[in-house]
Write an enzyme that holds these catalytic residues in place. Structure first.
Site, PDB file in Angstrom:
ATOM      1  CB  SER A 134      17.922  20.404  39.398  1.00  0.00           C
ATOM      2  OG  SER A 134      17.817  20.460  40.775  1.00  0.00           O
ATOM      3  CG  HIS A 141      13.237  20.829  42.124  1.00  0.00           C
ATOM      4  ND1 HIS A 141      13.982  21.954  41.885  1.00  0.00           N
ATOM      5  CD2 HIS A 141      14.075  19.775  41.934  1.00  0.00           C
ATOM      6  CE1 HIS A 141      15.223  21.598  41.592  1.00  0.00           C
ATOM      7  NE2 HIS A 141      15.302  20.287  41.605  1.00  0.00           N
TER       8      HIS A 141
END
Ligand code: GCU
Length: 431
Positions: free
Chosen positions: A270, A411
């Site tokens: 990320s 994610h």
């Protein structure tokens, strides 16, 4: 009549939109529709600013690569200081029989700035306990403290600011004993060791706490000149600072004989995936680079404006990039670079880009296209970049010198991701 009707409806509808969705303007504007991706042209990867074509690896290294690196520094991440002279390392703790005899654990403090009042970053290192003299290593930053990656009770807690997270039980911006091991699902330490790799990690907040305070905390203030209170418009934001911190760990790795510093993988998820890419681009001592779900400002092509955009990221996280990057809010097409060029800066070293199917905010297709477009530079070095031109089927890793997969799910970092990173490193390190 018609005009009256239209005007009256507008008056009725507009306040309704505002009233019904006061907090979700971000979602209203976010494009997740491939057919609405604006037509765009990518800046030429293999043409110098003077228009000359780049046809060889030598020309790339000598002319085009420095230009692109400079453009990313000036307009996106900001320029970081050189390696500081007064860098000090101290082995604060070591156990040659850690994790029930499966590992050697070291905890190393890196001291920066004024020796009388230094900034301290703690690095946690696990190495396999085998006969090998020195070990290849995965280096990755963590989000909540070194102690969160494993429930090993000896891991030091960070003293720096930690983001509150009720779910994880962090409420006073401080690391606590009860958060030991809370992120161990993302860090398969035993598996990494079994495969013959070491793992080094440090808490990103030790380098720069992740909130916008005008750069008064963290490393930035240590390197201001006398007239500065914060970085200039083309100087480092937080992502560049975190990447710079990874390079300081690399400085340590070069000095530790138990670490094979020619085979250090820099990996990140990320915002830390964006960081890993910038670390790989700016520091060629990293032999292999892995970006997990890095999205906007990472691997994804920002000109696509799919999911997170330059304006959104600069608005929500004003401290991540350099000030100049804000000039490109809603003006992605005016950027002299795009993110495929960031991946190209890593050539000819191997790089792996990973997306997750449900992580549309990070634009999986934009991440894939970046990886694919960077291939042209790998080809100059006589290597196959990404061996496909179309997005591969889900959960199907594709690996040349550039690797890519899109896995099912959200994610995050999963065992599937790690499995492929370890395989990719094995392949390129001839293990
Ligand atoms: C937010 C941000 C992303 C970032 C992510 C993360 O979602 O918009 O750009 O990658 O946080 O770091 O978790």
């Amino acid at each position: 009549m018609c005009r009256f009707f239209a005007t009256r409806n507008l008056i009725l509808i507009l306040p309704m939109i505002v009233i019904i969705h006061p907090l979700s303007a971000q979602n209203i504007e976010t494009n997740y529709d491939e057919s609405k991706v604006p037509a765009h042209r990518l800046p030429a990867l293999l043409r110098n600013s003077d228009g000359a074509k780049i046809t060889t690896a030598e020309e790339w290294v000598k002319n085009r690569r420095p230009e692109i690196l400079h453009l990313f520094e000036k307009f996106v991440y900001g320029k970081s200081p050189d390696t500081p002279a007064n860098l000090a390392f101290s082995l604060v703790e070591q156990d040659t029989n850690a994790l029930d005899g499966r590992a050697v654990r070291k905890q190393v403090a890196i001291y920066l700035g004024d020796p009388n009042n230094p900034l301290r970053m703690n690095v946690l290192i696990y190495l396999p306990r085998n006969a090998q003299k020195s070990h290849p290593l995965f280096l990755a930053m963590n989000f909540y403290g070194n102690h969160t990656i494993n429930d090993d009770p000896i891991i030091l807690l960070p003293k720096s600011w930690v983001r509150n997270n009720e779910q994880l039980g962090i409420t006073a911006n401080q690391a606590t004993e009860n958060t030991r091991g809370i992120r161990s699902d993302r860090w398969p330490v035993e598996k990494i060791l079994q495969r013959g790799y070491g793992l080094a990690t440090l808490y990103y907040g030790d380098v720069d706490p992740d909130f916008d305070d005008g750069f008064q905390n963290g490393v930035h203030r240590l390197y201001n000149n006398e007239l500065q209170t914060k970085p200039a418009a083309d100087e480092w934001g937080s992502i560049a600072a975190w990447a710079w911190g990874l390079s300081r760990v690399m400085d340590y790795c070069e000095k530790d004989e138990d670490i094979d510093h020619k085979h250090v993988v820099v990996m990140g998820h990320s915002r830390l995936g964006k960081t890993a890419l910038w670390a790989g681009a700016t520091d060629d001592r990293f032999a292999l680079v892995i970006s997990n779900n890095s999205g906007c400002g990472g691997a994804a092509l920002s000109r696509r404006r799919f999911g997170e955009t330059v304006k959104k990221i600069n608005t929500n996280f004003p401290h991540w990039f350099c000030e100049n990057f804000k000039n490109f809010n809603d003006k992605e097409d005016e950027l002299p670079i795009n993110q495929h060029m960031l991946i190209a800066l890593i050539a000819p070293r191997p790089v792996y880009i990973a997306s997750a199917e449900e992580d549309r905010w990070a634009d999986p297709k934009g991440e894939f296209l970046s990886a694919m477009r960077a291939s042209a530079v790998y080809e100059l070095f006589g290597q196959e970049g990404l061996p496909v031109k179309y997005m591969p089927a889900i959960n199907t890793p594709i690996t040349g010198t550039i690797g890519y997969h899109m896995r099912t799910g959200k994610h995050g970092v999963t065992d599937f991701d790690w499995q492929n990173y370890l395989d990719f490193a094995d392949g390129h390190f001839n293990k």
